[in-house]
Motif scaffolding. Sequence first.
Motif, PDB file in Angstrom:
ATOM      1  N   PHE A   1       0.757  -1.111   0.036  1.00 34.98           N
ATOM      2  CA  PHE A   1       0.018   0.139  -0.126  1.00 34.98           C
ATOM      3  C   PHE A   1       0.769   1.195   0.089  1.00 34.98           C
ATOM      4  CE2 PHE A   1      -2.413  -3.210   2.518  1.00 34.98           C
ATOM      5  CZ  PHE A   1      -3.198  -3.361   1.557  1.00 34.98           C
ATOM      6  N   GLY A   2       0.190   2.497  -0.261  1.00 35.49           N
ATOM      7  CA  GLY A   2       0.762   3.683  -0.130  1.00 35.49           C
ATOM      8  C   GLY A   2       1.887   4.020  -0.832  1.00 35.49           C
ATOM      9  N   TRP A   3       2.576   5.034  -0.220  1.00 28.97           N
ATOM     10  CA  TRP A   3       4.185   5.383  -0.796  1.00 28.97           C
ATOM     11  C   TRP A   3       5.065   4.387  -0.946  1.00 28.97           C
ATOM     12  CZ3 TRP A   3       6.373   8.619  -3.964  1.00 28.97           C
ATOM     13  CH2 TRP A   3       7.616   8.853  -3.926  1.00 28.97           C
ATOM     14  N   GLY A   4       5.074   3.394  -0.063  1.00 26.94           N
ATOM     15  CA  GLY A   4       5.956   2.156   0.031  1.00 26.94           C
ATOM     16  C   GLY A   4       5.750   1.274  -1.369  1.00 26.94           C
ATOM     17  N   PHE A   5       4.517   1.426  -1.616  1.00 23.38           N
ATOM     18  CA  PHE A   5       4.099   0.430  -3.017  1.00 23.38           C
ATOM     19  C   PHE A   5       4.800   1.156  -4.025  1.00 23.38           C
ATOM     20  CE2 PHE A   5       1.118   0.293  -6.463  1.00 23.38           C
ATOM     21  CZ  PHE A   5       1.310  -1.027  -6.808  1.00 23.38           C
ATOM     22  N   ILE A   6       4.360   2.394  -4.296  1.00 26.45           N
ATOM     23  CA  ILE A   6       4.974   3.304  -5.417  1.00 26.45           C
ATOM     24  C   ILE A   6       6.524   3.387  -5.623  1.00 26.45           C
ATOM     25  CG2 ILE A   6       4.963   5.723  -6.482  1.00 26.45           C
ATOM     26  CD1 ILE A   6       1.995   6.148  -5.224  1.00 26.45           C
ATOM     27  N   LYS A   7       7.255   3.566  -4.260  1.00 28.72           N
ATOM     28  CA  LYS A   7       8.602   3.745  -4.370  1.00 28.72           C
ATOM     29  C   LYS A   7       9.111   2.255  -4.637  1.00 28.72           C
ATOM     30  CE  LYS A   7      10.488   3.171  -0.435  1.00 28.72           C
ATOM     31  NZ  LYS A   7      10.963   3.233   0.940  1.00 28.72           N
ATOM     32  N   ASP A   8       8.666   1.160  -4.142  1.00 30.15           N
ATOM     33  CA  ASP A   8       9.219  -0.118  -4.295  1.00 30.15           C
ATOM     34  C   ASP A   8       9.316  -0.521  -5.930  1.00 30.15           C
ATOM     35  OD1 ASP A   8       9.720  -0.338  -1.769  1.00 30.15           O
ATOM     36  OD2 ASP A   8       8.080  -1.725  -1.274  1.00 30.15           O
ATOM     37  N   CYS A   9       8.163   0.098  -6.474  1.00 28.66           N
ATOM     38  CA  CYS A   9       7.750  -0.656  -7.800  1.00 28.66           C
ATOM     39  C   CYS A   9       8.706   0.203  -8.841  1.00 28.66           C
ATOM     40  CB  CYS A   9       6.423  -0.488  -8.356  1.00 28.66           C
ATOM     41  SG  CYS A   9       5.196  -1.641  -7.402  1.00 28.66           S
ATOM     42  N   LEU A  10       8.697   1.637  -8.430  1.00 29.05           N
ATOM     43  CA  LEU A  10       9.663   2.476  -9.247  1.00 29.05           C
ATOM     44  C   LEU A  10      11.095   2.152  -9.114  1.00 29.05           C
ATOM     45  CD1 LEU A  10       9.301   5.003 -11.070  1.00 29.05           C
ATOM     46  CD2 LEU A  10       9.067   6.487  -9.127  1.00 29.05           C
ATOM     47  N   ALA A  11      11.416   1.887  -7.670  1.00 30.12           N
ATOM     48  CA  ALA A  11      12.809   1.619  -7.610  1.00 30.12           C
ATOM     49  C   ALA A  11      13.249   0.196  -8.103  1.00 30.12           C
ATOM     50  CB  ALA A  11      12.895   1.532  -5.813  1.00 30.12           C
ATOM     51  N   TYR A  12      12.232  -0.770  -8.226  1.00 27.41           N
ATOM     52  CA  TYR A  12      12.633  -2.111  -8.859  1.00 27.41           C
ATOM     53  C   TYR A  12      12.869  -2.006 -10.167  1.00 27.41           C
ATOM     54  CZ  TYR A  12      12.028  -6.903  -9.954  1.00 27.41           C
ATOM     55  OH  TYR A  12      12.399  -8.279 -10.493  1.00 27.41           O
ATOM     56  N   GLY A  13      12.240  -0.990 -11.103  1.00 29.27           N
ATOM     57  CA  GLY A  13      12.219  -0.662 -12.248  1.00 29.27           C
ATOM     58  C   GLY A  13      13.536  -0.021 -12.578  1.00 29.27           C
ATOM     59  N   VAL A  14      13.951   0.906 -11.570  1.00 25.78           N
ATOM     60  CA  VAL A  14      15.391   1.909 -11.842  1.00 25.78           C
ATOM     61  C   VAL A  14      16.657   0.814 -11.619  1.00 25.78           C
ATOM     62  CG1 VAL A  14      16.772   3.538 -10.881  1.00 25.78           C
ATOM     63  CG2 VAL A  14      14.220   4.132 -11.309  1.00 25.78           C
TER      64      VAL A  14
END
Length: 241
Positions: free
Chosen positions: A173-186
């Motif tokens: 959930f939340g910002w953690g979800f956004i950060k983790d998915c984006l960071a995984y791509g990067v």
Amino acid sequence: MGAYLIQAVTRGFLPWLILISLAGWGLLLGSVQMLSIPAFCGAFVPLAYAASWQGIEQALLFNPPRQLVVSWLSMLLAMTPLLLVHPLTYVWQRSLLRKRWQAVVLFVLGFTSVWTLTGLLLMTLVVAARVMFGVSQAMAFIVTLAVCLVWQASPLKQRYLNRCHHQPRISAFGWGFIKDCLAYGVVSAGWCVGSCWALMLLPMLAEQGHVPLMLLSMGWMLWERFKRPRPARWHWPRLFR
């Protein structure tokens, strides 16, 4: 590997990634164009002159930035989608049902941003090499081929390749979800760049056989990506091993 591909087909990613790759190849075949060599080039241009403002200005005149960016994005669209079978399947499975497409979009955004910036650097190197070597373009290709062969056999290359299989924790959930998915791509793109940069650079410097070399490079990247991680040491890759 076969089971994983079957699972990817079931999830629906593989057919879409194949279509995206084919679309990229269509764009490339419809506008195949080698980088132009500025008129001041001779048999060899000193590095100081090639790196001077005049040299850069001449190179950009013959190779507009917009043309370079479009060429790179087309190449990226053709060669990299199938490399995403594993990570996209992972983010899909690790996300809540209603957040799965958000996870995919965030991952792709992070992955694409890194490869786009890498393309600017690689295109700059290609233009600089063409300016420096002038009409002796075969020399630029030979040097790059030698670098590519050494890199493919190096322990550092294997470390990058092993890290391409890393699967991090993804918050629900939340910002953690956004950060983790984006960071995984990067992060995935970073390891992918470290593993594949030489294979991407090689066809860009080829005077003849640009498209066949791209196909060979893409095939090699896929072959080594679907292999299991192995110890990082000097070795020459073999197809049947």
